[in-house]
Structures are given as structure tokens and as C-alpha cells.
Scaffold this active site. Sequence first.
Site, PDB file in Angstrom:
ATOM      1  N   THR A  21       0.831  -1.209   0.000  1.00 41.38           N
ATOM      2  CA  THR A  21       0.000   0.000   0.000  1.00 41.38           C
ATOM      3  C   THR A  21       0.867   1.260   0.000  1.00 41.38           C
ATOM      4  OG1 THR A  21      -0.058   0.213   2.422  1.00 41.38           O
ATOM      5  CG2 THR A  21      -1.752  -1.190   1.418  1.00 41.38           C
ATOM      6  N   LEU A  23       3.118   4.393   0.087  1.00 33.91           N
ATOM      7  CA  LEU A  23       4.484   4.679  -0.362  1.00 33.91           C
ATOM      8  C   LEU A  23       5.253   3.386  -0.619  1.00 33.91           C
ATOM      9  CD1 LEU A  23       5.406   7.666   2.027  1.00 33.91           C
ATOM     10  CD2 LEU A  23       4.412   7.724  -0.277  1.00 33.91           C
ATOM     11  N   ASP A  68       3.634  -9.983  10.625  1.00 36.01           N
ATOM     12  CA  ASP A  68       3.471  -8.881  11.575  1.00 36.01           C
ATOM     13  C   ASP A  68       4.859  -8.590  12.134  1.00 36.01           C
ATOM     14  OD1 ASP A  68       3.021  -7.216  13.754  1.00 36.01           O
ATOM     15  OD2 ASP A  68       1.060  -8.098  14.173  1.00 36.01           O
ATOM     16  N   PHE A 100      -1.354   7.393  14.530  1.00 42.28           N
ATOM     17  CA  PHE A 100      -2.635   8.109  14.546  1.00 42.28           C
ATOM     18  C   PHE A 100      -2.436   9.379  15.356  1.00 42.28           C
ATOM     19  CE2 PHE A 100      -2.823   4.580  17.632  1.00 42.28           C
ATOM     20  CZ  PHE A 100      -2.795   5.305  18.820  1.00 42.28           C
ATOM     21  N   TYR A 150       9.597  14.704  11.550  1.00 43.73           N
ATOM     22  CA  TYR A 150       9.558  14.930  13.008  1.00 43.73           C
ATOM     23  C   TYR A 150      10.344  13.868  13.787  1.00 43.73           C
ATOM     24  CZ  TYR A 150       5.406  11.831  12.835  1.00 43.73           C
ATOM     25  OH  TYR A 150       4.541  10.780  12.623  1.00 43.73           O
TER      26      TYR A 150
HETATM   27  C1  HXC Z   1      -6.154   6.776  20.462  1.00 43.67           C
HETATM   28  C2  HXC Z   1      -5.950   4.639  19.594  1.00 43.67           C
HETATM   29  C3  HXC Z   1      -6.282   5.105  18.299  1.00 43.67           C
HETATM   30  C4  HXC Z   1      -6.571   6.490  18.155  1.00 43.67           C
HETATM   31  C5  HXC Z   1      -5.927   2.965  18.181  1.00 43.67           C
HETATM   32  N1  HXC Z   1      -5.740   3.310  19.483  1.00 43.67           N
HETATM   33  N2  HXC Z   1      -6.256   4.046  17.454  1.00 43.67           N
HETATM   34  N3  HXC Z   1      -5.878   5.462  20.669  1.00 43.67           N
HETATM   35  N4  HXC Z   1      -6.499   7.287  19.263  1.00 43.67           N
HETATM   36  N5  HXC Z   1      -6.890   7.013  16.952  1.00 43.67           N
HETATM   37  C6  HXC Z   1      -5.401   2.412  20.592  1.00 43.67           C
HETATM   38  C7  HXC Z   1      -6.472   1.352  20.786  1.00 43.67           C
HETATM   39  O1  HXC Z   1      -7.565   1.859  21.560  1.00 43.67           O
HETATM   40  C8  HXC Z   1      -5.700   0.255  21.523  1.00 43.67           C
HETATM   41  O2  HXC Z   1      -5.486   0.568  22.879  1.00 43.67           O
HETATM   42  C9  HXC Z   1      -4.318   0.347  20.866  1.00 43.67           C
HETATM   43  O3  HXC Z   1      -4.230   1.670  20.300  1.00 43.67           O
HETATM   44  C10 HXC Z   1      -4.133  -0.675  19.776  1.00 43.67           C
HETATM   45  O4  HXC Z   1      -5.176  -0.522  18.835  1.00 43.67           O
HETATM   46  P1  HXC Z   1      -5.625  -1.693  17.853  1.00 43.67           P
HETATM   47  O5  HXC Z   1      -6.650  -1.141  16.931  1.00 43.67           O
HETATM   48  O6  HXC Z   1      -5.955  -2.914  18.655  1.00 43.67           O
HETATM   49  O7  HXC Z   1      -4.231  -1.996  17.117  1.00 43.67           O
HETATM   50  P2  HXC Z   1      -3.897  -2.727  15.778  1.00 43.67           P
HETATM   51  O8  HXC Z   1      -5.082  -3.481  15.235  1.00 43.67           O
HETATM   52  O9  HXC Z   1      -2.632  -3.429  15.998  1.00 43.67           O
HETATM   53  O10 HXC Z   1      -3.667  -1.507  14.714  1.00 43.67           O
HETATM   54  C11 HXC Z   1      -2.534  -0.678  14.776  1.00 43.67           C
HETATM   55  C12 HXC Z   1      -2.876   0.784  14.511  1.00 43.67           C
HETATM   56  C13 HXC Z   1      -3.670   0.957  13.205  1.00 43.67           C
HETATM   57  C14 HXC Z   1      -1.541   1.554  14.478  1.00 43.67           C
HETATM   58  C15 HXC Z   1      -3.705   1.326  15.681  1.00 43.67           C
HETATM   59  O11 HXC Z   1      -3.963   2.337  12.973  1.00 43.67           O
HETATM   60  C16 HXC Z   1      -2.947   0.390  12.021  1.00 43.67           C
HETATM   61  O12 HXC Z   1      -3.133  -0.780  11.702  1.00 43.67           O
HETATM   62  N6  HXC Z   1      -2.091   1.185  11.338  1.00 43.67           N
HETATM   63  C17 HXC Z   1      -1.267   0.730  10.204  1.00 43.67           C
HETATM   64  C18 HXC Z   1      -1.153   1.735   9.094  1.00 43.67           C
HETATM   65  C19 HXC Z   1      -0.821   3.159   9.502  1.00 43.67           C
HETATM   66  O13 HXC Z   1      -0.941   3.547  10.666  1.00 43.67           O
HETATM   67  N7  HXC Z   1      -0.418   3.959   8.505  1.00 43.67           N
HETATM   68  C20 HXC Z   1      -0.059   5.363   8.703  1.00 43.67           C
HETATM   69  C21 HXC Z   1       1.379   5.558   8.600  1.00 43.67           C
HETATM   70  S1  HXC Z   1       1.733   7.284   8.392  1.00 43.67           S
HETATM   71  P3  HXC Z   1      -6.465  -0.006  24.070  1.00 43.67           P
HETATM   72  O14 HXC Z   1      -5.804   0.451  25.335  1.00 43.67           O
HETATM   73  O15 HXC Z   1      -7.798   0.634  23.842  1.00 43.67           O
HETATM   74  O16 HXC Z   1      -6.509  -1.493  23.926  1.00 43.67           O
HETATM   75  C22 HXC Z   1       3.068   7.722   9.361  1.00 43.67           C
HETATM   76  C23 HXC Z   1       3.720   9.101   9.271  1.00 43.67           C
HETATM   77  C24 HXC Z   1       2.844  10.130   8.716  1.00 43.67           C
HETATM   78  O17 HXC Z   1       3.539   6.958  10.089  1.00 43.67           O
HETATM   79  C25 HXC Z   1       3.305  11.567   8.701  1.00 43.67           C
HETATM   80  C26 HXC Z   1       2.212  12.392   8.036  1.00 43.67           C
HETATM   81  C27 HXC Z   1       2.573  13.652   7.415  1.00 43.67           C
HETATM   82  P1  NAP Z   2       0.341   2.971   4.769  1.00 42.74           P
HETATM   83  O1  NAP Z   2      -0.140   2.704   3.395  1.00 42.74           O
HETATM   84  O2  NAP Z   2      -0.633   2.850   5.886  1.00 42.74           O
HETATM   85  O3  NAP Z   2       1.620   2.073   5.043  1.00 42.74           O
HETATM   86  C1  NAP Z   2       1.873   1.371   6.199  1.00 42.74           C
HETATM   87  C2  NAP Z   2       2.091  -0.082   5.826  1.00 42.74           C
HETATM   88  O4  NAP Z   2       2.623  -0.762   6.971  1.00 42.74           O
HETATM   89  C3  NAP Z   2       0.816  -0.815   5.414  1.00 42.74           C
HETATM   90  O5  NAP Z   2       1.062  -1.519   4.209  1.00 42.74           O
HETATM   91  C4  NAP Z   2       0.551  -1.791   6.545  1.00 42.74           C
HETATM   92  O6  NAP Z   2      -0.031  -3.009   6.063  1.00 42.74           O
HETATM   93  C5  NAP Z   2       1.977  -2.019   7.075  1.00 42.74           C
HETATM   94  N1  NAP Z   2       1.974  -2.410   8.486  1.00 42.74           N
HETATM   95  C6  NAP Z   2       1.385  -1.767   9.524  1.00 42.74           C
HETATM   96  N2  NAP Z   2       1.559  -2.440  10.663  1.00 42.74           N
HETATM   97  C7  NAP Z   2       2.303  -3.535  10.336  1.00 42.74           C
HETATM   98  C8  NAP Z   2       2.813  -4.626  11.091  1.00 42.74           C
HETATM   99  N3  NAP Z   2       2.604  -4.727  12.393  1.00 42.74           N
HETATM  100  N4  NAP Z   2       3.541  -5.571  10.441  1.00 42.74           N
HETATM  101  C9  NAP Z   2       3.746  -5.489   9.105  1.00 42.74           C
HETATM  102  N5  NAP Z   2       3.287  -4.474   8.347  1.00 42.74           N
HETATM  103  C10 NAP Z   2       2.573  -3.516   8.955  1.00 42.74           C
HETATM  104  O7  NAP Z   2       0.918   4.460   4.890  1.00 42.74           O
HETATM  105  P2  NAP Z   2       2.075   5.213   4.054  1.00 42.74           P
HETATM  106  O8  NAP Z   2       1.701   6.647   4.091  1.00 42.74           O
HETATM  107  O9  NAP Z   2       2.326   4.549   2.770  1.00 42.74           O
HETATM  108  O10 NAP Z   2       3.339   5.029   5.019  1.00 42.74           O
HETATM  109  C11 NAP Z   2       4.514   4.377   4.582  1.00 42.74           C
HETATM  110  C12 NAP Z   2       5.708   4.874   5.372  1.00 42.74           C
HETATM  111  O11 NAP Z   2       5.897   6.258   5.131  1.00 42.74           O
HETATM  112  C13 NAP Z   2       5.575   4.738   6.886  1.00 42.74           C
HETATM  113  O12 NAP Z   2       6.825   4.379   7.439  1.00 42.74           O
HETATM  114  C14 NAP Z   2       5.202   6.127   7.322  1.00 42.74           C
HETATM  115  O13 NAP Z   2       5.545   6.379   8.656  1.00 42.74           O
HETATM  116  C15 NAP Z   2       6.014   6.944   6.355  1.00 42.74           C
HETATM  117  N6  NAP Z   2       5.568   8.319   6.193  1.00 42.74           N
HETATM  118  C16 NAP Z   2       4.459   8.595   5.455  1.00 42.74           C
HETATM  119  C17 NAP Z   2       4.084   9.916   5.275  1.00 42.74           C
HETATM  120  C18 NAP Z   2       2.894  10.299   4.455  1.00 42.74           C
HETATM  121  O14 NAP Z   2       2.569  11.470   4.365  1.00 42.74           O
HETATM  122  N7  NAP Z   2       2.193   9.370   3.827  1.00 42.74           N
HETATM  123  C19 NAP Z   2       4.835  10.937   5.860  1.00 42.74           C
HETATM  124  C20 NAP Z   2       5.952  10.614   6.609  1.00 42.74           C
HETATM  125  C21 NAP Z   2       6.316   9.299   6.754  1.00 42.74           C
HETATM  126  P3  NAP Z   2      -0.987  -3.943   6.976  1.00 42.74           P
HETATM  127  O15 NAP Z   2      -1.964  -3.040   7.634  1.00 42.74           O
HETATM  128  O16 NAP Z   2      -1.574  -4.920   6.020  1.00 42.74           O
HETATM  129  O17 NAP Z   2      -0.074  -4.616   7.949  1.00 42.74           O
END
Ligand code: HXC
Ligand code: NAP
Length: 287
Positions: A21, A23, A68, A100, A150
Amino acid sequence: MGPFSAELLKGKVILITGGATGLGRAMAEKFLAVGANVAIASRNERVLERAAKEMSIEANDVYYKSCDVREPGQVFDLIDAVEKHYGHIDVLVNNAAGNFISPTHRLSTRAVDTILNIVLHGTFYTTLEVGKRWIEQRRAGTMLNIVTTYASTGSGYVVPSAAAKAGVLALTRSLAVEWAPYGIRQVAIAPGPFPTEGAWSRLSPTPELEQKLLGRVPLKRVGDKEELANLAAFLVSDYAAYMNGEVVTIDGGEWLQGAGQFNGLSEITEDQWDDLAKLTRKRTEQE
Ligand code: HXC
Ligand code: NAP
């Protein structure tokens, strides 16, 4: 292909975590277009399978395996499987992440652990497993870590991510020195805002928040995934062989906009500047 020849990464085996997915997928597509063999891994097997199938139409076959990165056993199995499939690994891209927005005082310890476990521990586990094997095999390789701007500055409201990415940056710089004698190179990319479904749905879920994010970028636009993929292709290629321990920012100038003390003056009009010039010049003349 963009600016590169179709042979830029010819024959290189590249493992990308989170490669189905956003990037990660953009990097996978670019690496394939310039000759690499690609493996992608993340938790959702269905998403991986679809991405691998779609990408394979245009290029070489794409290997995928669900993993994972928080689970060391699954990381071991993944690296084993990729080595079995392709024979070896040349490049590891640590791109998987979780994040998040939330005020820090609202976080549970489990929420903190979740982000630290994916971003910091997950990156460390894959790095350790691949690094150990490369050292044992006497094989040179490159590790690319996707961090954030950051990671260096810190940021409120994404504090577990900021702490974890800062750790990944420290890992990058530390191993750049320790593992260089083995021919293992470390590089990182710090992206600014790139609209991906994963990031936007969690970090910029309303038009107001998106506008806020955009307003901070001097170039007045978000990044294009292909721009990041081109940078990544260069950094993992042999043309960047002397880059080690460097983090390259690609953010349209965003973090500097926030850092420069007087950058807010960009809102002042030409007429206002005329008035201000009178005041500031007068002061100099009086002295
Ligand atoms: C507060 C939250 C929350 C939220 C989850 N939690 N979302 N707390 N605000 N929005 C809490 C839950 O209540 C729970 O705690 C704990 O976090 C774990 O949540 P789960 O949903 O059980 O976790 P899980 O299923 O493992 O999912 C992981 C996740 C989810 C990180 C929460 O968002 C995910 O799968 N993300 C993967 C993709 C992703 O995040 N992509 C973005 C990357 S962008 P409790 O105590 O209630 O049990 C990036 C940089 C971007 O990194 C820079 C932008 C410019
Ligand atoms: P994204 O599509 O949500 O990418 C995150 C990926 O990580 C997903 O494919 C997700 O797949 C995987 N992942 C999450 N938890 C995992 C786990 N426990 N084990 C294995 N895989 C896991 O978001 P994105 O924006 O492309 O982000 C990619 C990278 O860029 C990240 O490192 C992010 O911090 C960085 N970044 C993004 C931005 C931006 O603006 N988009 C800015 C700064 C940095 P599954 O959910 O299937 O596991």
C-alpha cells in the site's frame, strides 16, 4: 521508469515491509520498473496477494508473505522465505508503520506499545535478522528506513510515532558506522506530507486538517508518491554507494518553514513591507 534506465536495479532482490500500500507500493512499482526482484510483506494477506498480482502483470513476479513485524518469529520466517524464493536479499526497506493523531494524555499504554512495537521494534527485528544473515554470508547490502521529518524535530499529537521514528533514525546512524566494515550501508528518507489512504485516514481525516497540513508547505502542494519512489530507487542503487547514515528529507521545505523564526513574515503584503521598511530604516538612521 522516470529518470532512470531500466537496468538501474537489475537483479537486485529488495524486500519492502508494508509494500502493498501507499508509499511502499509506489517504491515496489518503481523498483520493479528498473529491474529489481521485489518481495512485499505486511499483515493483510488479501491486500498483499492483490498488490502482488497487479504488479506482476507489468513486471517480474512479485513474492509476498504475510508478516506482523512486531513478532520476531514471523520476521524470521519472512526473511527465511524470501531468501529461499530469490536465493538472497540485497536491499531491505523498512517502510511498515503505524500511527494516529491523539493528545498524548489520552493514550493508553497499549496504544503507546502498539506504535513503538510496529515502528521501532519491528524495524529493529527485520534489521537484525537481515543484518545477521548478511554478515554470516559475507554479503554486502543496503537498508533504507522510511522515517519522518519529526523524527528529528519531535511533534506533538503523534508522540509515540515521533519517539519511535527518532529511534529508527538513531538505528540508521548507529549501524551506518558499526556495519560499514561488513559492506552494509544505511540510508533513510524523511517524507513530508504524501497523501496515502493509510496516513490520511489516520492523520488528516477532515478537509480542515488537510488544509492546515498544506498551508505549512512552502511549495504549496503535497508530495507525489513517484517523487519519493525515484529518490528511494537512487538511494538503494549502486550510484549512491558512498551515501551511508544519511537521512534525505523530501517535504517541499515543510519542516524548515516551521523552524525559521521569521518565516511567518511570508504573509506580509508588499504595501505592509513599504511601511515596515520606513520603520526599520529610520531606526538604523537614528543609531
Ligand atoms: C487513540 C488509539 C487510536 C486512536 C488505536 N488506538 N487508534 N488510541 N487514538 N486514533 C489504541 C487502541 O484503543 C488500543 O489501545 C491500541 O491503540 C491498539 O489498537 P488496535 O486497533 O488494537 O491496534 P492494531 O489493530 O494493531 O492496529 C494498529 C494501529 C492501526 C496503528 C492502531 O492504525 C494500524 O493498523 N495502522 C497501520 C497503518 C498506519 O498507521 N499507517 C499510517 C502511517 S503514516 P487499548 O488500550 O484501547 O486497547 C506515518 C507518518 C505520517 O507513520 C506523517 C504524516 C505527514
Ligand atoms: P500505509 O499505506 O498505511 O503504510 C503502512 C504499511 O505498513 C501498510 O502496508 C501496513 O499493512 C503495514 N503495516 C502496519 N503495521 C504492520 C505490522 N505490524 N507488520 C507489518 N506491516 C505492517 O501508509 P504510508 O503513508 O504509505 O506510510 C509508509 C511509510 O511512510 C511509513 O513508514 C510512514 O511512517 C512513512 N511516512 C508517510 C508519510 C505520508 O505522508 N504518507 C509521511 C511521513 C512518513 P498492513 O496493515 O496490512 O499490515
